[in-house]
Design a protein around this motif. Structure first.
Motif, PDB file in Angstrom:
ATOM      1  N   UNK A   1       0.742  -1.030   0.007  1.00  0.00           N
ATOM      2  CA  UNK A   1       0.036  -0.110   0.056  1.00  0.00           C
ATOM      3  C   UNK A   1       0.784   1.310  -0.056  1.00  0.00           C
ATOM      4  N   UNK A   2       2.124   1.023  -0.576  1.00  0.00           N
ATOM      5  CA  UNK A   2       2.814   2.245  -0.712  1.00  0.00           C
ATOM      6  C   UNK A   2       2.647   2.966  -2.033  1.00  0.00           C
ATOM      7  N   UNK A   3       2.749   4.353  -2.069  1.00  0.00           N
ATOM      8  CA  UNK A   3       2.845   5.235  -3.076  1.00  0.00           C
ATOM      9  C   UNK A   3       3.935   5.292  -3.617  1.00  0.00           C
ATOM     10  N   UNK A   4       4.169   5.338  -5.068  1.00  0.00           N
ATOM     11  CA  UNK A   4       5.255   5.350  -6.007  1.00  0.00           C
ATOM     12  C   UNK A   4       5.086   6.344  -7.009  1.00  0.00           C
ATOM     13  N   UNK A   5       6.309   6.977  -7.287  1.00  0.00           N
ATOM     14  CA  UNK A   5       6.322   7.955  -8.501  1.00  0.00           C
ATOM     15  C   UNK A   5       7.536   7.644  -9.111  1.00  0.00           C
ATOM     16  N   UNK A   6       7.480   7.307 -10.508  1.00  0.00           N
ATOM     17  CA  UNK A   6       8.408   7.176 -11.341  1.00  0.00           C
ATOM     18  C   UNK A   6       8.701   8.365 -12.179  1.00  0.00           C
TER      19      UNK A   6
ATOM     20  N   UNK B   1       5.312  15.848   0.274  1.00  0.00           N
ATOM     21  CA  UNK B   1       5.418  14.695   1.148  1.00  0.00           C
ATOM     22  C   UNK B   1       4.622  13.718   0.880  1.00  0.00           C
ATOM     23  N   UNK B   2       4.734  13.281  -0.018  1.00  0.00           N
ATOM     24  CA  UNK B   2       3.527  12.410  -0.701  1.00  0.00           C
ATOM     25  C   UNK B   2       3.980  10.824  -0.890  1.00  0.00           C
ATOM     26  N   UNK B   3       5.183  10.722  -1.888  1.00  0.00           N
ATOM     27  CA  UNK B   3       5.266   9.323  -2.054  1.00  0.00           C
ATOM     28  C   UNK B   3       6.298   8.514  -1.283  1.00  0.00           C
ATOM     29  N   UNK B   4       6.098   7.268  -1.096  1.00  0.00           N
ATOM     30  CA  UNK B   4       6.993   6.478  -0.092  1.00  0.00           C
ATOM     31  C   UNK B   4       8.211   6.350  -0.947  1.00  0.00           C
ATOM     32  N   UNK B   5       8.291   5.934  -2.359  1.00  0.00           N
ATOM     33  CA  UNK B   5       9.466   5.730  -3.303  1.00  0.00           C
ATOM     34  C   UNK B   5       9.334   6.647  -4.449  1.00  0.00           C
ATOM     35  N   UNK B   6      10.496   7.327  -4.652  1.00  0.00           N
ATOM     36  CA  UNK B   6      10.621   8.176  -5.821  1.00  0.00           C
ATOM     37  C   UNK B   6      11.624   7.494  -6.794  1.00  0.00           C
TER      38      UNK B   6
ATOM     39  N   UNK C   1      10.578  17.570  -2.576  1.00  0.00           N
ATOM     40  CA  UNK C   1       9.382  17.870  -1.789  1.00  0.00           C
ATOM     41  C   UNK C   1       8.438  16.732  -2.003  1.00  0.00           C
ATOM     42  N   UNK C   2       8.241  16.249  -3.070  1.00  0.00           N
ATOM     43  CA  UNK C   2       7.114  15.295  -3.253  1.00  0.00           C
ATOM     44  C   UNK C   2       7.222  13.893  -2.591  1.00  0.00           C
ATOM     45  N   UNK C   3       8.592  13.566  -2.144  1.00  0.00           N
ATOM     46  CA  UNK C   3       8.793  12.145  -1.596  1.00  0.00           C
ATOM     47  C   UNK C   3       8.576  12.504   0.173  1.00  0.00           C
ATOM     48  N   UNK C   4       8.063  11.680   0.612  1.00  0.00           N
ATOM     49  CA  UNK C   4       7.876  11.763   2.219  1.00  0.00           C
ATOM     50  C   UNK C   4       9.312  11.954   2.770  1.00  0.00           C
TER      51      UNK C   4
END
Ligand SMILES: [Zn+2]
Length: 433
Positions: free
Chosen positions: A140-145, A197-202, A224-227
Motif C-alpha cells: 500500500x505504498x505510493x510510488x512515483x517514477x 511529502x506524498x510518495x514512499x518511493x521516488x 518535496x514530493x517524497x515523504x
C-alpha cells in the motif's frame, strides 16, 4: 475516483478535473509573504516579480500554471492505502546479475534511503525494478517514477502498464495527462512540484539528463514530493561521479541482458564536414556509408540541432531511396513517429538528442552527425551509442561518430564504453568483446 495529493490552483482543477467538488478540499495560499518578497509554495523559490496590477507571481515554475500571491492551492489529503495483491504479469526472466540487484534493492530497502542503479544502456534497468515495485504496491505504498525526459516517461508508462496491467497508473507531462489515481504515477520531474511529502518511493530515471542535473528546482521537486521517510532510487547508464559518492547504496551492472558487448563507436573523419553541412550537403562517403547501413539495419541519425534535420533528410532522399522521417521536441507527431519507427515503418529516423536515451528500438545502427558539436557531451554520446544493438536477432549493429575533429568528449565516451565491456568480460557477463 478520488484525486489526492496533487496541489492545484482552481483553474487547474477546472481544466483537469472539472467534475471535482472543491468545497471539501483543503486550501492553502499559493504564495506567502517573506519580508518584501514572496515565497512560492509550489516550487519553494522566492520571488519579487510583480505584474502591472501590483500583485506578485512566481516566474520559476511558470511551466505549470502561473502561481500568484492572490491564488490558492486546493488539495485532498492522502488516505492510507490498504494492503493488496499486485499482479506482475511480465513474462521475461531476470538474468543472474539483474536478479542479484533486484534482491539487494528489496533487502537494502530497510537499511538505506538512497540507491543508485548504474547499469549500461540496454541492461534492463526497468525490469530490475519490478520486484521492488510489486512489493511496495502490495504494502500500500505510493510510488512515483519520474524522468526529466518526456519520451522516457512515455516508454516507462507503457512498460509498467504491460507488467502491472491491474494497477492504476497515471501519466503526467506537458503533453499528456491520464489520471488513474495517485498511488502509482509516472511523470516528468516538473509535475512532481504538485505533490508535497506524498510518495514512499521516488524512482528518478535518467538522473543525469538535462535539465535535471543542472536545475536545483527540479532536484527540490523530487525532495518535496517524497515523504521525509521515503526512499529514492536513481537510475542511469552515465551517472555523475558526485552522485556515485553520495548515495547510500550503489549497484553496477556493466553488461546487457543479451550478453553481447556494447558496440564501440567507430570515428568517421570528414575534414570538410561543417562546410558541407552549412550548404545542406553530406559528404559523398558518408552518404555511401548510410546507404550501406540502411541495407542491413534501420538507422537512427542524430543531428546536433533541429535546423539540420530537414536539410539532411532532403539531401539523403535525393541520393537514394529510403523510408525516412525526422522527429524533434516540438514535433506534433512526435509520439506517433516514435511508435512507427518501433513498428519498423521507417528505415531511417533523423532526430535530435530528444531520443538519445530511454527509448528502445529493435535492430538499429546509430550515426551521430557532427559528434564534435559542443551539445554532445560524453554522457550524451554514450547514450546515443547505447541505442544500437539493444534488441533483436541482428548483432552487427554499428555506431558511427561522424566528425571533423577528435574531441575530449568523443574520446571519453569511447573509453567508457570499452571499460564497461572490459568489466563485463571480467565478471563473465558477456561472451566476447
Ligand atoms: Zn514557483
Amino acid at each position: 475516483m478520488e484525486i489526492t495529493g496533487q496541489r492545484l490552483l482552481k483553474k487547474e482543477w477546472q481544466a483537469f478535473y472539472p467534475q471535482v467538488d472543491l468545497s471539501q478540499a483543503k486550501k492553502i495560499p499559493a504564495m506567502t509573504e517573506l519580508g518584501s518578497d514572496w515565497l512560492c509554495q509550489r516550487c519553494g523559490e522566492v520571488s519579487h516579480e510583480k505584474v502591472p496590477a501590483g500583485f506578485f507571481y512566481c516566474p520559476f515554475c511558470l511551466v505549470l500554471a502561473r502561481v500568484d500571491s492572490r491564488s490558492f492551492f486546493y488539495y485532498f489529503p492522502a488516505k492510507k492505502l490498504s494492503k493488496k495483491k499486485a499482479v506482475l504479469v511480465w513474462q521475461g526472466e531476470l538474468s543472474e546479475p539483474q536478479c542479484e540487484i533486484a534482491d539487494s534493492l528489496i533487502q537494502d530497502h530497510a537499511t538505506a534511503q538512497t540507491f543508485l542503479l548504474w547499469a549500461v544502456t540496454g541492461a534492463g534497468k526497468t525490469e530490475i525494478l519490478f520486484p521492488l515495485l510489486q512489493r511496495l504496491l502490495e504494502q500500500g505504498k505510493r510510488v512515483a517514477v519520474t524522468s526529466p525526459r518526456v519520451d522516457v516517461c512515455n516508454e516507462l508508462f507503457l512498460r509498467f502498464r504491460q507488467a502491472f496491467p491491474k494497477e492504476k497508473i497515471s501519466i503526467f507531462h506537458g503533453q499528456v495527462r491520464k489520471t488513474a489515481g495517485d498511488g502509482f504515477v509516472v511523470c516528468t520531474v516538473h509535475q512532481l512540484l504538485r505533490y508535497h511529502q506524498y510518495f514512499d518511493l521516488v524512482i528518478v530515471d535518467e538522473v543525469d539528463a538535462f535539465p535535471y542535473a543542472e536545475d536545483p528546482l527540479l532536484q527540490r521537486a523530487v525532495d518535496h514530493a517524497q515523504k521525509s521517510t521515503g526512499k529514492r532510487v536513481y537510475l542511469s547508464a552515465t551517472p555523475a561521479e558526485s552522485l556515485k559518492q553520495t548515495v547510500d547504496r550503489l549497484y553496477y551492472l556493466p553488461a546487457r541482458y543479451h550478453r553481447r558487448s556494447l558496440p564501440v563507436p567507430e570515428v568517421f573523419f570528414s575534414w570538410r564536414l561543417e562546410k558541407q553541412l552549412q550548404i545542406g550537403r553530406l559528404p559523398k562517403n558518408i552518404l555511401a556509408k548510410l546507404a550501406s547501413l540502411v541495407e542491413k539495419n534501420n538507422v537512427l541519425l542524430f543531428c546536433p540541432n533541429i535546423s539540420l534535420l530537414q536539410k539532411m533528410a532532403d539531401c539523403i532522399a535525393q541520393e537514394f531511396t529510403v523510408r525516412l522521417t525526422t522527429v524533434f521536441s516540438q514535433d506534433q507527431e512526435r509520439l506517433v513517429k516514435v511508435e512507427n519507427m518501433r513498428a519498423g515503418k521507417y528505415q531511417l529516423l533523423l532526430t535530435t538528442t530528444i531520443l538519445e536515451r530511454g527509448v528502445t528500438f529493435e535492430n538499429v545502427s546509430v550515426v551521430v552527425l557532427q559528434a564534435s558539436h559542443r551539445i554532445f557531451k560524453k554522457a550524451s554520446l554514450v547514450q546515443m551509442a547505447g541505442r544500437a544493438d539493444r534488441k533483436g536477432a541482428y548483432n552487427q549493429a554499428k555506431v558511427i561518430f561522424v566528425t571533423s575533429e577528435q574531441t575530449a568528449a568523443i574520446q571519453a565516451a569511447i573509453n567508457e564504453i570499452k571499460q564497461n565491456n572490459q568489466q563485463a568480460l571480467v565478471r563473465g557477463l558477456i561472451d566476447e568483446m
